[in-house]
Scaffold this active site. Structure first.
Site, short mmCIF file in Angstrom:
data_model
loop_
_atom_site.label_atom_id
_atom_site.label_comp_id
_atom_site.label_asym_id
_atom_site.label_seq_id
_atom_site.Cartn_x
_atom_site.Cartn_y
_atom_site.Cartn_z
N PRO A 1 0.84 -1.20 0.00
CA PRO A 1 0.00 0.00 0.00
C PRO A 1 0.88 1.26 0.00
O PRO A 1 1.50 1.58 1.01
CB PRO A 1 -0.81 -0.13 1.29
CG PRO A 1 0.03 -1.00 2.18
CD PRO A 1 0.82 -1.92 1.30
N ASP B 1 5.84 2.66 2.13
CA ASP B 1 5.06 1.44 2.41
C ASP B 1 4.24 1.71 3.67
O ASP B 1 4.79 1.75 4.78
CB ASP B 1 6.02 0.26 2.61
CG ASP B 1 5.28 -1.05 2.86
OD1 ASP B 1 4.06 -1.03 3.11
OD2 ASP B 1 5.94 -2.11 2.83
N HIS B 2 2.94 1.88 3.50
CA HIS B 2 2.09 2.30 4.62
C HIS B 2 1.92 1.21 5.68
O HIS B 2 1.43 1.47 6.78
CB HIS B 2 0.72 2.73 4.11
CG HIS B 2 0.14 3.90 4.86
ND1 HIS B 2 0.59 4.29 6.10
CD2 HIS B 2 -0.87 4.76 4.55
CE1 HIS B 2 -0.11 5.33 6.52
NE2 HIS B 2 -0.99 5.64 5.60
N ARG B 3 2.33 -0.04 5.36
CA ARG B 3 2.30 -1.09 6.38
C ARG B 3 3.39 -0.86 7.42
O ARG B 3 3.24 -1.26 8.58
CB ARG B 3 2.52 -2.47 5.73
CG ARG B 3 1.47 -2.86 4.69
CD ARG B 3 1.89 -4.11 3.96
NE ARG B 3 3.19 -3.94 3.29
CZ ARG B 3 3.80 -4.91 2.61
NH1 ARG B 3 3.25 -6.10 2.52
NH2 ARG B 3 4.97 -4.67 2.04
N ILE C 1 5.40 2.34 7.51
CA ILE C 1 5.68 3.74 7.79
C ILE C 1 4.38 4.53 7.83
O ILE C 1 3.62 4.56 6.85
CB ILE C 1 6.62 4.33 6.71
CG1 ILE C 1 7.94 3.53 6.67
CG2 ILE C 1 6.90 5.80 6.97
CD1 ILE C 1 8.84 3.89 5.51
#
Length: 432
Positions: free
Chosen positions: A230, A404-406, A408
Site C-alpha cells: 500500500p 510502504d504504509h504497512r 511507515i
C-alpha cells in the site's frame, strides 16, 4: 569419475539465466578459479569460475541458450587420467530411465492401466476447439455470445483471419449453441491471457521483441509492489539556490583532485542523513515483524540499455560527498557494462530515483520491495517562490516520497520529507 558442472545461482533471487558465452572449449584443461563462461542473470552479466579441476569433456548447453534453470547440468569435466573421448555426459549418467524400465517389467500388466484412464475424461469439455486461439474483435465476441454462435465455425474476413462484426451479424446459431457460449466465455475471461504475438493484433505492422531476463524481473517485481504494497505519496518543494551555490564552491575546491559533484550525489547524502534523523522510515515490513536498520544504504536508480538497476551506496550518511561521487561514477559505469557483483545491487534500505535530467517536474516512483520507501526527484527549475513574505524567483525542485504504509505511518513519512527539505535548503548539514 566425470564431474557435472551445473548452472550456478549467482544471486539469491536467481532461478534461471542465459548462458551468454563459453570461454573454454572441449578438450581444454580447467583449473579451479578459471573463468569458464559468462552468464546473464536478471540483473547483470557475470563470469562463472570453475571450482573443480579436469578436462572439459562435454558441453551440454550451448552459448546463447536462455532460461537455463539453476542446477541444470551445463557441461562435464573429465578427471585427471580419464580418457575424454570415453567420458559420458554427466546428465546421461544420472538418467533414471533404467530404474523405471525395471519397475514396469516387474509390475503386473494391469497396474499401470489406471494411470491413462482418467486422461480421456476431460476431452468432452473441449467441444469444438481447433487448438488455436480464435482471433475476433471484442464486438464480434459480444454479438456471438448474444446469438449463441460458435466462433470456431465462422471464417473471419479481417486481417490474419480475424473475425469482425460483419462476419457474425449474418451468421445463424448452430446446433452446438451451449458449447459455443462456453467457448466465448473462455475468450472473454480476463484470467486467460492471449498469446504474446496476438495480444494487440489489429493488422498494424509491428516487431515482436523477446523479453530479457532483466525486463521479466522488473515486470514481476513492480507488479508485485503495486499489488501488495500500500503506497502513500508525500511531496515537498525544495529551494535549491543554497545547494547549487555550495556545489559550485565545493567543485572549485575539488577540481585539482579531478572530482566533480553532481546534484544527485548531494541528494544521496541528503536522503541518507534524513533517514538517520527519522529512523522510523529506515525500516522494512517483514510479515509479522519489522526490520529497523542502523545505517542508511541508498539504492540509486540507474538506467541501462536493458532496463533499470539500482547500485547501492552503503552507509551513505557517514561518507563524504566526494566519496559518494567517486563510488557512483564507478557503480554506474559497471552497471551499464553489466559487471556489478550481486552485493552491489541487492539490498539497500531505501532508494533514490532522479529524473530531473529529463526535465520531469514531478513523479511518483514505485517502491522496490522489500524496501520501505523511495524518493522521486524532479527537475530543478525557476519558479515563483515566497521568500521573506515576498514573491520572488527561486530554483525549486519537487521531491515525492513513496512509503510502504504497512511499515511507515504518514506522520513519520512527513517528518522524513521535512528533514530532507531542510537539508537541501540548508546544505551545510551535508558537510558537517
Amino acid at each position: 569419475m566425470p564431474i557435472a558442472i551445473k548452472m550456478p545461482a549467482l544471486s539469491p533471487t536467481m532461478e534461471e539465466g542465459t548462458l551468454s558465452k563459453w570461454l573454454v572449449s572441449v578438450g581444454d584443461t580447467i583449473s579451479a578459479g578459471d573463468i569458464m563462461a559468462e552468464i546473464e542473470t536478471d540483473k547483470a552479466t557475470m563470469e562463472f569460475e570453475a571450482v573443480d579441476e579436469g578436462t572439459l569433456a562435454h558441453i551440454a548447453v550451448e552459448e546463447g541458450t536462455e532460461g537455463v534453470a539453476v542446477g541444470t547440468i551445463i557441461a562435464t569435466l573429465a578427471e585427471e587420467g580419464e580418457d575424454v573421448a570415453n567420458v559420458q555426459p554427466a546428465g546421461a549418467a544420472e538418467s533414471p530411465a533404467p530404474a523405471v524400465s525395471e519397475e514396469k517389467d516387474t509390475a503386473p500388466a494391469a497396474a499401470p492401466a489406471p494411470t491413462p484412464t482418467p486422461s480421456p475424461a476431460p476431452a468432452p469439455a473441449a467441444p469444438a476447439a481447433s487448438g488455436d486461439r480464435i482471433i475476433a474483435s471484442p464486438l464480434a465476441k459480444r454479438i456471438a455470445a448474444d446469438k449463441g454462435l460458435d466462433l470456431s465455425t465462422i471464417k473471419g474476413s479481417g486481417p490474419r483471419g480475424r473475425i469482425v462484426k460483419a462476419d457474425v451479424e449474418g451468421a445463424q446459431p448452430g446446433a452446438a449453441s451451449a458449447p459455443a457460449a462456453s467457448a466465448v466465455e473462455k475468450e472473454l475471461a480476463p484470467s486467460v491471457p492471449p498469446k504474446a504475438a496476438e495480444a494487440q493484433d489489429f493488422g498494424i505492422p509491428h516487431d515482436v521483441e523477446k523479453l530479457s531476463g532483466m525486463r521479466k524481473t522488473i515486470a514481476r517485481r513492480l507488479t508485485e509492489s503495486k499489488q501488495q504494497v500500500p503506497h502513500i505519496y508525500l511531496t515537498v518543494d525544495c529551494r535549491l539556490d543554497a545547494l547549487l551555490k555550495l556545489r559550485g564552491e565545493l567543485n572549485a575546491a575539488l577540481e585539482p583532485q579531478g572530482i566533480k559533484l553532481s546534484v544527485n550525489d548531494m541528494l544521496i547524502k541528503a536522503l541518507a542523513k534524513s533517514l538517520e534523523q527519522v529512523p522510523a522510515c529506515n525500516v522494512q515490513f517483514a510479515g509479522d515483524q519489522m526490520l529497523k536498520f542502523s545505517r542508511a544504504d541508498i539504492s540509486v536508480a540507474v538506467s541501462i540499455p536493458n532496463g533499470l538497476i539500482t547500485p547501492i551506496v552503503t552507509d551513505a550518511g557517514s561518507k563524504a560527498m566526494s566519496k559518494i561521487s567517486a563510488e557512483m561514477k564507478d557503480l554506474a559505469a559497471r552497471a551499464k557494462d553489466g559487471k556489478l557483483a550481486p552485493e552491489e545491487y541487492q539490498g539497500g534500505t531505501a532508494s533514490l530515483s532522479n529524473m530531473g535530467m529529463f526535465g520531469i517536474k514531478q513523479f511518483e516512483a514505485v517502491i522496490n520491495p522489500p524496501q520501505g520507501m523511495i524518493m522521486a526527484v524532479g527537475a530543478g527549475e525557476k519558479r515563483p517562490y515566497v521568500i521573506d513574505d515576498s514573491l520572488q524567483i527561486a530554483s525549486v525542485m519537487s521531491a515525492t516520497g513513496s512509503f510502504d504504509h504497512r511499515a511507515i505511518d504518514g506522520a513519520d513519512g512527513a517528518q522524513l520529507m521535512k528533514a530532507f527539505r531542510e537539508l537541501v535548503e540548508a546544505p551545510l548539514g551535508l558537510v558537517a
